[in-house]
Every structure is written in C-alpha cells, then in structure tokens.
Design a protein around this motif. Structure first.
Motif, mmCIF file in Angstrom:
data_model
loop_
_atom_site.group_PDB
_atom_site.id
_atom_site.type_symbol
_atom_site.label_atom_id
_atom_site.label_comp_id
_atom_site.label_asym_id
_atom_site.label_seq_id
_atom_site.Cartn_x
_atom_site.Cartn_y
_atom_site.Cartn_z
ATOM 1 N N SER A 49 0.978 -0.904 0.250
ATOM 2 C CA SER A 49 -0.186 -0.418 0.612
ATOM 3 C C SER A 49 0.354 1.384 -0.336
ATOM 4 C CB SER A 49 -0.794 -0.257 1.043
ATOM 5 O OG SER A 49 -0.623 0.095 2.374
ATOM 6 N N LEU A 50 -0.298 2.798 -0.269
ATOM 7 C CA LEU A 50 0.858 3.855 -0.744
ATOM 8 C C LEU A 50 1.680 3.887 1.122
ATOM 9 C CD1 LEU A 50 1.704 5.972 -2.010
ATOM 10 C CD2 LEU A 50 0.040 6.901 -1.959
ATOM 11 N N SER A 51 0.506 3.318 2.117
ATOM 12 C CA SER A 51 1.224 3.654 3.274
ATOM 13 C C SER A 51 2.907 3.137 4.550
ATOM 14 C CB SER A 51 -0.283 3.598 4.511
ATOM 15 O OG SER A 51 -0.596 2.687 4.763
ATOM 16 N N ALA A 52 2.239 1.959 3.420
ATOM 17 C CA ALA A 52 3.793 1.225 3.864
ATOM 18 C C ALA A 52 4.735 1.848 3.266
ATOM 19 C CB ALA A 52 2.739 -0.412 3.409
ATOM 20 N N LEU A 53 4.315 2.186 1.823
ATOM 21 C CA LEU A 53 5.575 3.012 0.994
ATOM 22 C C LEU A 53 5.866 3.629 2.406
ATOM 23 C CD1 LEU A 53 7.338 2.492 -1.386
ATOM 24 C CD2 LEU A 53 5.733 4.138 -2.278
ATOM 25 N N GLN A 54 5.507 5.036 1.923
ATOM 26 C CA GLN A 54 5.430 5.795 3.191
ATOM 27 C C GLN A 54 6.062 5.994 4.316
ATOM 28 O OE1 GLN A 54 2.122 8.089 4.530
ATOM 29 N NE2 GLN A 54 3.103 9.755 5.337
ATOM 30 N N LYS A 55 5.826 4.552 5.000
ATOM 31 C CA LYS A 55 6.102 4.453 6.184
ATOM 32 C C LYS A 55 8.236 3.782 6.585
ATOM 33 C CE LYS A 55 6.679 3.211 10.284
ATOM 34 N NZ LYS A 55 7.004 4.853 10.983
ATOM 35 N N VAL A 56 8.271 3.047 4.877
ATOM 36 C CA VAL A 56 9.927 2.901 4.818
ATOM 37 C C VAL A 56 10.306 4.131 4.629
ATOM 38 C CG1 VAL A 56 10.909 1.826 3.294
ATOM 39 C CG2 VAL A 56 8.709 0.459 4.304
ATOM 40 N N LEU A 57 10.096 4.616 3.718
ATOM 41 C CA LEU A 57 10.446 6.031 3.235
ATOM 42 C C LEU A 57 10.977 7.270 4.418
ATOM 43 C CD1 LEU A 57 8.891 7.485 -0.624
ATOM 44 C CD2 LEU A 57 11.186 5.554 0.383
ATOM 45 N N GLN A 58 9.802 7.520 5.501
ATOM 46 C CA GLN A 58 10.098 8.279 6.539
ATOM 47 C C GLN A 58 11.321 7.343 7.344
ATOM 48 O OE1 GLN A 58 5.891 8.433 7.906
ATOM 49 N NE2 GLN A 58 5.786 10.160 7.245
ATOM 50 N N ASN A 59 10.927 6.224 7.111
ATOM 51 C CA ASN A 59 12.264 5.473 8.374
ATOM 52 C C ASN A 59 13.774 5.875 7.331
ATOM 53 O OD1 ASN A 59 10.196 4.076 9.668
ATOM 54 N ND2 ASN A 59 10.546 1.914 8.957
ATOM 55 N N LEU A 60 13.490 5.556 6.476
ATOM 56 C CA LEU A 60 14.800 6.267 5.964
ATOM 57 C C LEU A 60 15.598 7.520 5.850
ATOM 58 C CD1 LEU A 60 15.035 4.536 2.393
ATOM 59 C CD2 LEU A 60 16.031 3.390 4.543
ATOM 60 N N LEU A 61 14.875 7.958 6.034
ATOM 61 C CA LEU A 61 14.941 9.220 6.058
ATOM 62 C C LEU A 61 15.255 10.229 7.291
ATOM 63 C CD1 LEU A 61 11.700 11.108 4.282
ATOM 64 C CD2 LEU A 61 14.612 11.721 3.819
ATOM 65 N N ALA A 62 14.181 9.389 8.476
ATOM 66 C CA ALA A 62 14.391 9.588 10.221
ATOM 67 C C ALA A 62 16.403 9.532 10.768
ATOM 68 C CB ALA A 62 13.779 8.993 11.211
ATOM 69 N N GLU A 63 16.548 8.982 9.649
ATOM 70 C CA GLU A 63 18.110 8.534 9.819
ATOM 71 C C GLU A 63 18.596 8.854 8.844
ATOM 72 O OE1 GLU A 63 19.054 4.338 10.748
ATOM 73 O OE2 GLU A 63 16.903 3.656 11.414
ATOM 74 N N GLY A 64 18.270 10.061 8.168
ATOM 75 C CA GLY A 64 19.323 11.037 7.724
ATOM 76 C C GLY A 64 19.680 10.247 6.451
ATOM 77 N N VAL A 65 19.499 9.119 5.470
ATOM 78 C CA VAL A 65 19.672 8.592 4.426
ATOM 79 C C VAL A 65 18.122 8.904 3.467
ATOM 80 C CG1 VAL A 65 19.641 6.687 3.246
ATOM 81 C CG2 VAL A 65 19.954 5.831 5.429
ATOM 82 N N HIS A 66 18.720 9.609 2.353
ATOM 83 C CA HIS A 66 18.453 10.771 1.043
ATOM 84 C C HIS A 66 17.748 9.264 0.651
ATOM 85 C CE1 HIS A 66 21.157 13.524 1.541
ATOM 86 N NE2 HIS A 66 20.792 13.696 2.857
#
Length: 717
Positions: A554-571
C-alpha cells in the motif's frame, strides 16, 4: 588592458594597416599597437602636426577617464583603471621625449616649432610670460604630487590592506551561504571572483599611483633640463642672445610641461575619486547632489550667513547677495517640493526613508459587521510556517525587496535536489505577539524552533578559530548553537578580519529554517508527497511503479519505509533502487522495519558515500564482544524495541558511545557505529535521542571495496 579599446578611436580598434579584422582580434591588437606607438615616439623624430595630434589625444583620454570615474557605481566597474593609469603615464613620458627632441632641434625657428598645442599653452594660458609660466607649472606639480596623488595612493594602500585582511572572512561567509543553500555554485564562484578582484584592484591601484608620483617628479626634471639645454643650444649652436634664447626655449619648455601636467592632474583626480568613494547604488554626482543639497535648513542658514557678509561695507556686495538669494531660493523650492509630496532628490537619505514609509504604510480597513461562523472559518494547519515580529517584516515583504523570500525558494530547491522530494511551501505571516525582532518556525502548527534576528545588524559567528572579542549582544547561532555576537554593520569587515563568519539577519533565519527542514524531513513526507514521487518516477518507469503500488504494498506502507530512511538521515533520491528492492522482498515480508533494513543494504554504497565522502578506509566504532552477546540475548527476550535492556546496561552503553563519538569528532572523523545487522535497528532507535550525531550502520551495508579501521570500542563494564 583589453578594456583600453573603449578609449581608442574607432578606426584604430577596427582596422590595422588598412586590413579589416574581426572584433575580437582588433581588440587583442590594441595593446601591442599602443606599446609600439609609445616606442616610436621615443625613438623616431615626429613632425609638429603628429605631436599636436598625440597631445590632443592625451588631453581627451584624461577627460574620458575622469568622466568614467565619476559615473562608476563601484570601483570594480572600472577594473581597467590601474592599466589605464600606467599607459597614460607612459604616453605622457613618451610625448615629453618626443617634444624635447623637437624643442631642442627646431626651437630657434620660433614658438610653433614644437606644434600649435605647446605654443598655445606657452602663450595663451600664461600670457607669454615665462616667469608666470614657471610659477603656474610648479604650483600644478606641487598640487598633483603632494595632495592628489599622495592622498589617492594612501587610500589605495589602506584599501588593499583591509581587502586582503577581510578576504578569509568573506570567503567563509560565501561558503556558509553555499552550504545553507542560499546561493548556487555559480553565484558562489562569482562572489569569490569579486572578492579576489577587489583585493587585486586596490593592490594594483596602490602600485599604479607610484607611477603618477614619479611622473610629477620627472615633469619637473624634464622641464628644467629643457630650459638649460635650450639655453645651451640657442646660445652656442644658433648664436642667439641670452635674453632671446631664454624667452624662446623657456616658453616652449613651460608649454611642454603644462601640456603634460594638466592631463596628469586630471587623471590623478580620477584615481582619487575611484579609490575614495563609498560603494552605493548611485554614481558620485547623484550622491553629492542628493546628500549635499537635501535639507532646506542647511541652504537657509548658509544663505543667511553669505547675505550677512554681503551687507558688510567693502565686501563684493552684489556677488554675495546674489549667491545668498540663490541659496535661500533653492531652500524654499526644496521645502515646497516636500510639502507638495514630490519625491525627494535621488540619492538622499529622505528618498530611502520615503520609500520605506510608502512600502510599510497601509490604509486602515473599514470595520465590517460580524457574520455567522461557517466552515470557511476552520483553517487548515500549515505544514511549515514562519512567523516574524514587526521589525523583521522587511525581510519577508516582496514590496520591500525581502531577500528572505528568495532564500527560502533556494532552500526548497536544494532540499529537493539533495534529499529527494519537494518540501511543502513555507507559509509566512507576521505575529504581533512575538518580540519585535523574534521569529518562530512551526511544523504542523507546533513550534520546532525560535530565535531573534536584528534587521540591519550582522551575526558574527565564532567557528572555533576567531581571535578577539567584539562589542555587541552575545548570543548563540540558533541553528547549530555556536557562540556568536550581534554587531553593527560598521564592524563587519573587522569581524571578518578576526576570523568570524559574518551573516546578515536574513541568512540567520534562512539557515535555521534549512537546518530544521532537514532534521524533520521524515515528518514532512506525507502521502501527497509520496504520491507525487511515484507520479514523477512513473513517467520514466511506469511498469515498475504499477507492479509495486498498490498491487504488492500500500501507499502507507511505502510511506513508512521512506520515513524510516529519512529519520536516520538517508536520502531517497534513488527511488528506482528503493522501488526495485521493495518489489523484490515485499512478497516475503510486509514489516516496514525489515523492508527498511533491506532497502538500506541496497543503498549501502550511497549511505557510506554520504558519511565518508573521501577515502577508501572507514574509521568506525564497534561493540565489545561481550556487549554484543548481551544485546543479542536482550533482543531475544525483549524484542527489537530494546525493552529487555537493563537500565544500568543502557546507561553504560550511552556513556561509552558518547565518549567514543566525542573522540571521533575530536579527530575530525564522522562518528559511525558499526554493528551486526540484527542489532542495528535496536541501537539506532536507542541512541537517536541521546546521540543524534552518531550514525549506526550494519556490516551488510558496507561495500566490499571499503576497508574498515576500528578506532574505538563501546564496551560494558
């Protein structure tokens, strides 16, 4: 030297030897032709007509240089001036040599032997009286040598020293603006070039002014030699009487000296104007008229004093009274102009004040009757908001040329290029509840940062190597907490010379905003932004996006993965690799944390490159073997959230990791903790709040081409 073509006749810059040349080649040939012309004048005898032509050209060149200096806005607009100064000096000396040859060889034939120009200066300007001519020539030389040239040389010398001392601070300020995203690479290169050219210009002016001083001394010596040599030649070789020889050759020598010294004095005045003016947006004439005749009170008082002197018996009453009437009349016209609401004189302080008052003034809105509440009264919460006090309104008002608006656009553009998605717009409004110079940055209606910025002043930030203290308000840089001082604009160059990084109020707010946007990037990534990312990627790879969302996740699952990356400073710029990795592993697991770990492995090379931009060796921190086993056991008992870690063990890990990170930073290294894959999520969450500067990597994320060097251990007591 190439800019000298602007002062040459059109025929000289377009044709050489009768052959038409392209514009670029004709300009490049101007300097060699001029040098050859100077050598020819020194070596070959020239007829009187050619001397007249070159003397006239020398006078015209000096006038052109003076007028150009008057109409320049800043010194770098006339960057060719040092070269022009050198060439004009050499031109005068060459003419002196050529005219001396003609005077000594043909002077016995009459005053026109050396040309009409020298004869005119010898007879018309000084009335044919060589005694008057000698006095006038000496006075002009003294004025040029001791007043104009000496003063201009001193100003150029001081300007060169201050420009060189301030260069490191200016370069650091440019680098700070570039790192904050306020300017691009092209603008940074342009500013660095301007800083370098400014220092080179003042240094060149300091050296070139010595040529003019030497020219004044050479003019006196050449004139004396011409007089003595003329007497000897006239008496010995041409059997002239002493009185006749003295009159003829002295008039010719004085005329020759005046023809050279008057253009020299004009160019010296131009040099003084260029180096002594303060940079602004107006030329010298506009500044003088706008500021000297801006206040009618000054004209009234001056007119009254001159009028009082005009009624004293024995004074030139008519002249004084006429001048007094003109001054009082000018003051009356200025006062009448101000009463009628006419704009003030350009360049005057009142012009700037009137413009600011006109921009900030607002008509009072008529009162409106209260209406019933509607759904329109329910306002959505802005994702990003900036509230400013009333003294900071000029920074964000487009009508007043607010630079902060342009910088915010640059911040969003740089953020999109580096992080990988477009940040929401920043909604700016004034807030009268704030202090006059305060600002507040809100994320979804909640304050995440605040500070003060004093418009018109500069923040001098100590990067750790500044020397000395400055008068001002001691504070901290709101973005990074570095020690800083708010200083007046007049101390800016001094602060840069002392090693401070000096930025204006708009840059302070923009840098703070950029830091907070980068820090909270994961919270700024909403579903709308994720959908925009997919739409952008689908233009190039529509099948790749279609197979993943919404078929496999789902779109929300993809959003969660991207947010996890950004939270640790990964572009998340490499969306193609992210989507391909998720499409490969989504059929096995739907857990966002596990998917994030797999995506991090796929992005390992980019993550390592971001943390270690240079070098193939990675200096990292690792776990002690005993601590690693304890954490694996705690993870098996309490899960990946770390609930099974004992409080004492958690404190020990935090303290030991903090010491190791501080040791890394002291060595100039990026603090990175390298752990086994199963422990990475646990330690990354645990240490994120206490040590946000410490990055946690797993062994699987390190590329095989990199060499690992362990510099510290995090161990348990």
């Amino acid at each position: 030297m190439k800019s000298l073509n602007a002062y040459l006749p059109p025929w000289l810059s377009e044709r050489v030897g009768g052959m038409s040349l392209p514009a670029g080649r004709s300009k490049s040939l101007a300097a060699p032709i001029l040098i050859i012309m100077l050598l020819v004048m020194m070596i070959l005898p020239l007829p009187a007509f050619i001397l007249d032509l070159f003397f006239s050209f020398n006078i015209a060149l000096s006038i052109i240089v003076l007028l150009t200096s008057l109409y320049t806005v800043k010194p770098l607009d006339f960057m060719a001036f040092p070269a022009v100064l050198l060439v004009s000096t050499m031109l005068r000396l060459s003419l002196n040599v050529a005219s001396t040859r003609v005077v000594l060889t043909e002077g016995h034939t009459g005053g026109a032997a050396a040309g009409k120009v020298i004869e005119a200066f010898g007879h018309f300007l000084i009335g044919g009286n060589y005694t008057v001519g000698i006095v006038v020539f000496i006075i002009l030389t003294i004025i040029n040598f001791t007043v104009v040239t000496k003063g201009a040389g001193r100003i150029a010398e001081v300007g060169a020293r201050f420009a060189l001392d301030a260069m490191p601070g200016k370069q650091m300020a440019i680098d700070a603006d570039l790192n904050a995203g306020l300017i691009g690479e092209a603008e940074a290169r342009k500013r660095r070039s301007e800083v370098s050219m400014e220092a080179e210009f003042y240094g060149a002016m300091d050296g070139a002014s010595k040529y003019v001083r030497g020219d004044a001394v050479a003019g006196i010596m050449v004139t004396v030699i011409n007089i003595v040599g003329g007497l000897l030649v006239g008496i010995i070789q041409h059997d002239l009487a002493f009185g006749e020889a003295a009159k003829t050759y002295t008039l010719l020598a004085i005329g020759d000296g005046l023809v050279a010294q008057i253009p020299s004095l004009v160019i010296s005045i131009a040099a003084g104007i260029v180096v002594s003016r303060v940079a602004s947006e107006q030329d010298v004439g506009t500044q003088v008229v706008g500021q000297l005749f801006a206040k009618p009170q000054v004209l009234y008082i001056t007119g009254a004093i001159i009028g009082g002197m005009g009624v004293i018996p024995g004074m030139p009453n008519l002249v004084f009274l006429l001048l007094s009437s003109a001054l009082i009349g000018g003051g009356y016209l200025l006062a009448k102009r101000a009463k009628e609401g006419a704009p003030p004189l350009p360049g005057s302080p009142e012009a700037a004040a009137a413009a600011e008052a006109a921009q900030t003034g607002a008509a009072a809105a008529p009162p409106q009757e209260s209406e019933e509440a509607t759904w329109q009264d329910v306002l959505p919460v802005d994702t990003l908001g900036l509230e400013v006090g009333y003294r900071l309104i000029p920074l964000v008002d487009k009508a007043q040329g607010g630079e902060l608006l342009k910088r915010i656009k640059g911040i969003r553009k740089k953020f999109a290029q580096e992080v990988g998605f477009l940040a929401p717009p920043v909604h700016i409004r004034d807030n009268l509840e704030l202090k006059p110079s305060a600002y507040r940055i809100a994320l979804k209606g909640v304050e995440v940062g605040a500070g003060e910025a004093f418009n018109g002043q500069y923040l001098a930030i100590n990067p750790g190597m500044a020397s000395g203290t400055l008068p001002g308000l001691v504070t901290q840089d709101p973005a990074f907490g570095l020690p800083a001082i708010w200083i007046d604009a007049g101390l800016r160059d001094q602060a840069q010379t002392m090693g401070y990084t000096v930025v204006d109020a708009g840059t302070v707010v923009a840098t703070h905003l950029n830091h907070l946007i980068t820090t909270h990037a994961s919270e700024l990534l909403g579903r709308a932004e994720v959908q925009s990312l997919l739409d952008h990627l689908s233009k190039e790879s529509p099948k790749l996006v279609e197979d993943l969302v919404p078929k496999m996740m789902s779109l929300s699952a993809l959003q969660k993965v991207l947010q996890n990356l950004l939270a640790e400073g990964v572009h998340i710029r490499d969306m193609r690799s992210i989507i391909e990795t998720l499409a490969e592993h989504t059929a096995v697991t739907q857990d966002p944390n596990e998917l994030t770990a797999l995506v991090r492995i796929a992005l390992g090379r980019a993550i390592v490159q971001q943390l270690f931009p240079t070098g193939g060796e990675l200096s990292v921190i690792t776990l002690d073997n005993r601590l690693e086993r304890l954490l694996m056991q705690a993870m098996a008992q309490g899960g990946a959230d770390g609930a099974g870690i004992e409080p004492g063990l958690a404190d020990t890990i935090a303290q030991s990791a903090g010491q190791a990170a501080a040791q890394q930073e002291a060595l100039g290294l990026t603090p990175v903790l390298l752990v086994p894959g199963p422990l990475r999520v646990l330690l990354a969450r645990f240490l994120r709040r206490a040590l946000p500067q410490l990055k946690v990597l797993s062994h699987a994320e390190i590329p095989e081409s990199k060499t690992i060097r362990v510099t510290a251990l995090v161990g348990a007591q």
